[in-house]
Design a protein around this motif. Sequence first.
Motif, PDB file in Angstrom:
ATOM      1  N   GLY A 119       0.785  -1.229   0.000  1.00 12.49           N
ATOM      2  CA  GLY A 119       0.000   0.000   0.000  1.00 12.49           C
ATOM      3  C   GLY A 119       0.814   1.275   0.000  1.00 12.49           C
ATOM      4  O   GLY A 119       0.249   2.364   0.135  1.00 12.49           O
ATOM      5  N   LEU A 125       2.497   4.492  -1.201  1.00  7.22           N
ATOM      6  CA  LEU A 125       2.249   5.402  -2.319  1.00  7.22           C
ATOM      7  C   LEU A 125       3.552   6.002  -2.840  1.00  7.22           C
ATOM      8  O   LEU A 125       3.709   6.229  -4.032  1.00  7.22           O
ATOM      9  N   LYS A 142       2.145   1.825  -5.134  1.00  3.42           N
ATOM     10  CA  LYS A 142       0.731   1.508  -5.340  1.00  3.42           C
ATOM     11  C   LYS A 142       0.191   2.165  -6.615  1.00  3.42           C
ATOM     12  O   LYS A 142       0.506   3.320  -6.911  1.00  3.42           O
ATOM     13  N   GLN A 201      -2.717   3.930  -8.361  1.00  4.38           N
ATOM     14  CA  GLN A 201      -3.846   4.713  -7.842  1.00  4.38           C
ATOM     15  C   GLN A 201      -4.419   5.588  -8.955  1.00  4.38           C
ATOM     16  O   GLN A 201      -3.676   6.231  -9.697  1.00  4.38           O
ATOM     17  N   ASP A 202      -5.734   5.565  -9.081  1.00  4.50           N
ATOM     18  CA  ASP A 202      -6.390   6.425 -10.067  1.00  4.50           C
ATOM     19  C   ASP A 202      -6.213   7.883  -9.663  1.00  4.50           C
ATOM     20  O   ASP A 202      -6.537   8.275  -8.534  1.00  4.50           O
ATOM     21  N   ARG A 203      -5.656   8.688 -10.601  1.00 12.34           N
ATOM     22  CA  ARG A 203      -5.440  10.102 -10.324  1.00 12.34           C
ATOM     23  C   ARG A 203      -5.781  10.918 -11.568  1.00 12.34           C
ATOM     24  O   ARG A 203      -5.630  10.426 -12.700  1.00 12.34           O
ATOM     25  N   PRO A 212      -4.767   5.247 -14.178  1.00  7.56           N
ATOM     26  CA  PRO A 212      -4.090   4.489 -13.115  1.00  7.56           C
ATOM     27  C   PRO A 212      -2.600   4.856 -13.106  1.00  7.56           C
ATOM     28  O   PRO A 212      -1.852   4.485 -14.017  1.00  7.56           O
TER      29      PRO A 212
END
Length: 405
Positions: free
Chosen positions: A330, A332, A350, A352-354, A366
């Motif tokens: 997890g 970032l 990780k 992560q949708d941004r 992603p």
Amino acid sequence: MSTEVRVPTLGESVTEATVATWFKKPGDAVAVDEMLCELETDKVTVEVPSPAAGTLAEIIAAEGETVGVGALLAQITAGAAAPAPAPAAAPIAPPKAEVKPVPEATARKGDDAPSARKLMAENNIEASAVAGSGRDGRVMKGDVLAALVSAPAAPAPAAAPAAPRAASRADDAPREERVKMTRLRQTIARRLKEAQNTAAMLTTYNEVDMTAIMDLRNQYKDLFEKKHGVKLGFMSFFAKACAHALAEVPEVNAEIDGDSVIYKRYVHMGVAVGTPNGLVVPVVRDTDTKSFAQIEKEIAGFGRKARDGKLSIEDMQGGTFTISNGGVYGSLMSSPILNPPQSGILGMHKIQDRPIALNGQVVIRPMMYLALSYDHRIVDGQGAVTFLVRVKEALEDPRRLLMDL
């Protein structure tokens, strides 16, 4: 006639080990290749089998002792005395009858590690109460240790009455536990500190749009698994992308030796793997010449070995560059620490949708942050940034890997 049990060769550059656990006691009957004890080295745990059948006459090196390669561990009386120990083992059985549930649970879970069975028996723990992390649910020593650490948590409410009292070091002492560091943990601590003290370590960052890799993986993962018998993960893409970038920026794949720089014309990719005892880095050799399927199979094999505690010294030697995936936990963003004497390590993170700006529009993609830690004594900032950009380009357009661009 007696047979000596000695410390086996532990691998290149490993000269000593600590006796972690004896599975047998003096007077116990032993068979050929039956595990006698477990040695803990700087990197892995090594089980020592019996070289002969007979009776364990004497233990020379007790648990906790440090022994060198070739040192005498025990003496086994063999020959005519060998058959005698079989009935002698019967009187030893009754004490184990008190922990009868253990063998029953073991039968359900498979062949639990000898050191795990010994710990469960000593602490009256049923195998059914321990989550096995090994293959087919096999209970490993680390699983039992984890269960023992969590077990004392139950009496915590009893300590509540002490809360109203003024806190002090004396009051806190009963709630503290002092545990000797394993050799593996000591080595990890020493090597990481050496990396900080020796290398001029610097980290540069970038981010990668994982859309192309995820689309490609989703499109071919079923066909890939059907043909090659292994799942298509992200690690093979990163390994190939790094190997491609290392060819352009060879100093990231080099190491300093005194006043010389050794450039490696090959890529042995270290892949960080978490185990119950700490982080280890098995090596995929000649990554630059291997296919995606070969890389995925080796990584999967290392994962199984790590869970079962079967990684060998040879599995973790000779790496020239390392990839660490903190994203599975997890993370970032982080700054990975070099694995000496290597000059570079890539940190994955990780997905992560941004929101990002693409062709004048804001879109959701992603995204993953990438971090390259490098030794500034040998790698200049331009080389480090170039390396990371090449990795980014290869991941965002995997066709570049096929066309060597």
